[in-house]
Design a protein around this motif. Structure first.
Motif, PDB file in Angstrom:
ATOM      1  N   ARG A   1      22.804  48.470 -29.777  1.00 43.96           N
ATOM      2  CA  ARG A   1      24.126  48.442 -30.526  1.00 43.96           C
ATOM      3  C   ARG A   1      23.345  48.373 -31.926  1.00 43.96           C
ATOM      4  O   ARG A   1      23.619  48.560 -33.038  1.00 43.96           O
ATOM      5  N   LEU A   2      22.153  47.717 -31.659  1.00 37.45           N
ATOM      6  CA  LEU A   2      21.282  47.601 -33.076  1.00 37.45           C
ATOM      7  C   LEU A   2      21.019  49.007 -33.113  1.00 37.45           C
ATOM      8  O   LEU A   2      20.288  49.334 -34.927  1.00 37.45           O
TER       9      LEU A   2
ATOM     10  N   GLN B   1      21.197  40.031 -32.344  1.00 35.96           N
ATOM     11  CA  GLN B   1      22.728  41.291 -32.404  1.00 35.96           C
ATOM     12  C   GLN B   1      23.550  40.585 -32.898  1.00 35.96           C
ATOM     13  O   GLN B   1      23.842  41.106 -34.128  1.00 35.96           O
ATOM     14  N   GLU B   2      23.849  39.003 -33.112  1.00 34.51           N
ATOM     15  CA  GLU B   2      24.897  38.656 -34.182  1.00 34.51           C
ATOM     16  C   GLU B   2      24.342  38.982 -35.817  1.00 34.51           C
ATOM     17  O   GLU B   2      24.542  39.308 -36.924  1.00 34.51           O
TER      18      GLU B   2
ATOM     19  N   ASN C   1      21.852  42.751 -18.791  1.00 32.53           N
ATOM     20  CA  ASN C   1      22.705  43.516 -19.367  1.00 32.53           C
ATOM     21  C   ASN C   1      23.171  43.427 -20.633  1.00 32.53           C
ATOM     22  O   ASN C   1      23.505  43.750 -21.599  1.00 32.53           O
ATOM     23  N   GLY C   2      22.864  42.268 -21.055  1.00 31.89           N
ATOM     24  CA  GLY C   2      22.592  41.410 -22.835  1.00 31.89           C
ATOM     25  C   GLY C   2      22.097  42.259 -23.825  1.00 31.89           C
ATOM     26  O   GLY C   2      22.438  42.248 -24.684  1.00 31.89           O
ATOM     27  N   GLY C   3      20.959  41.942 -23.042  1.00 28.35           N
ATOM     28  CA  GLY C   3      19.602  42.788 -23.586  1.00 28.35           C
ATOM     29  C   GLY C   3      19.427  44.178 -24.040  1.00 28.35           C
ATOM     30  O   GLY C   3      19.274  44.217 -25.217  1.00 28.35           O
ATOM     31  N   ALA C   4      19.428  44.634 -23.118  1.00 25.23           N
ATOM     32  CA  ALA C   4      20.490  46.255 -23.452  1.00 25.23           C
ATOM     33  C   ALA C   4      21.230  46.792 -24.379  1.00 25.23           C
ATOM     34  O   ALA C   4      21.308  47.555 -25.167  1.00 25.23           O
ATOM     35  N   GLU C   5      22.556  45.553 -24.185  1.00 20.76           N
ATOM     36  CA  GLU C   5      23.371  46.207 -25.372  1.00 20.76           C
ATOM     37  C   GLU C   5      23.092  45.344 -27.520  1.00 20.76           C
ATOM     38  O   GLU C   5      23.394  46.105 -27.661  1.00 20.76           O
TER      39      GLU C   5
END
Length: 369
Positions: free
Chosen positions: A269-270, A209-210, A261-265
């Motif tokens: 976002r991408l 994500q970053e 939750n983190g993977g879905a976000e």
């Protein structure tokens, strides 16, 4: 007549400075201060290249041929971007030098090229033009310096991403599948010990994500092996987590829920970063995965001794709630990057990615999905 000529000169100088300044800002935003999203120049180069390569790839008769074409897209586009920056700076300062009476348009072009690449065979004449020449030379050297730092940064982020994709292959199989991972964990009596993988996967999603939000072109870099893809690996990881959370007769631990939750976000976002709308399931289906497909997987898991809940309606409701957070984003990204076929992600009949070249960059608060 003189007033008209003066106005034309002022307009040429102004337009050239605006163009060169825009290139400088684009380069700084891309390399030094990436904030997620694409500048207009990046969009035209990246999405224009995507359209061109996609058109060629569609003429290939096999997926392997299509993959070979698309494998060239992202690297060549990234190399082309600094070339476009330099070309636009060259054009911009050609207008400036022409407005400063450095000769005809062709003569101004020679002065601009000589100054930009510090060749020195056609120096600008006059104090004002010489000062502008120093600015152009500084900008040209700056763009080259940014290129030297830009490409290694991209490669390092790509390499870190692919290491985890390779590490996931023995667990998820090729093509990757959440079902395969659960079956292999059951063979190793490790269903209840997902915490280690969940921690590593959370870190992987955070790094993706970053880095991919800062450098959106990384989304389209393909794996070294044609049957691997970071998108399908991400989908298999989240599908395994969704099955654990929604369908298995176990108590999900904190790290497992946080991974979901983190993977879905990350995937959502991408999608926004590359201006990609989430893929809507056909008809009134809540997911791109059907109830029948889920039941078949649960039957195989249950036959292998995986602790599946007996209430299949509850399993379906739990799976819909878990997968629904990333379902459309996963399928859309798999279609956009033309990922190799994999269960529940790149094997869906999603609409192709059709990027628009002249769309404005996304702003804070925009919802592109």
């Amino acid at each position: 007549m003189d007033a008209i000529l003066d106005a034309v000169d002022v307009a040429a100088v102004s337009a050239g400075l605006v163009l060169a300044g825009g290139v400088g800002l684009s380069a700084v935003r891309t390399v030094v201060l990436p904030r997620g999203g694409m500048t207009r120049i990046n969009r035209v180069v990246s999405f224009g290249g995507y359209r061109a390569f996609r058109a060629v790839a569609r003429r290939r008769r096999t997926w392997a041929g299509e993959d070979r074409v698309m494998a060239l897209y992202a690297p060549l586009t990234m190399v082309l971007l600094p070339v476009v920056w330099l070309a636009l700076v060259l054009i911009g300062f050609t207008l400036v030098f022409w407005g400063l009476d450095q000769g005809s348009p062709s003569g101004a072009f020679l002065v601009s090229g000589s100054t930009l690449f510090t060749l020195g065979y056609a120096p600008p004449r006059g104090d004002g033009a010489s000062a502008v020449g120093y600015i152009e030379a500084f900008l040209g050297l700056g763009l080259v310096a940014l290129l030297i730092t830009y490409l290694p940064t991209l490669y390092n982020a790509f390499s870190r991403r692919e290491v985890v994709v390779m590490l996931a292959a023995p667990l998820f199989g090729t093509p990757p599948s959440g079902e395969t991972a659960l079956l292999r964990l059951r063979e190793a009596d490790g269903i209840d010990q997902l915490e280690g993988w969940a921690v590593a996967a959370r870190q992987w999603f955070a790094e993706i994500q970053e880095s991919h939000s800062s450098f959106a072109a990384l989304c389209f870099f393909r794996s070294h092996q044609h049957d691997h893809s970071w998108v399908t690996a991400a989908g298999a990881t989240l599908d395994m987590t969704a099955l654990v959370v929604g369908c298995l007769d176990v108590t999900p631990r904190t790290e497992t829920v946080l991974l979901l939750n983190g993977g879905a976000e990350c995937l959502t976002r991408l999608c926004r970063i590359v201006e990609l709308a989430a893929a809507t399931p056909p008809g009134d289906a809540p997911l791109w995965v059907s109830r029948a497909e889920l039941d078949e997987v649960l039957d195989r898991l249950q036959a292998a001794g995986v602790p599946v809940r007996t209430d299949r309606d509850a399993c379906w409701d739990g799976f819909v709630a878990a997968r629904g957070s990333y379902d459309g984003a996963l399928v859309a990204l798999a279609a956009a990057v033309i990922a190799p076929p994999a269960p529940w992600s790149a094997d869906r009949d999603a609409p192709p990615f059709r990027p628009r070249l002249m769309r404005r960059p996304p702003r804070a608060g925009d919802d592109l999905t």
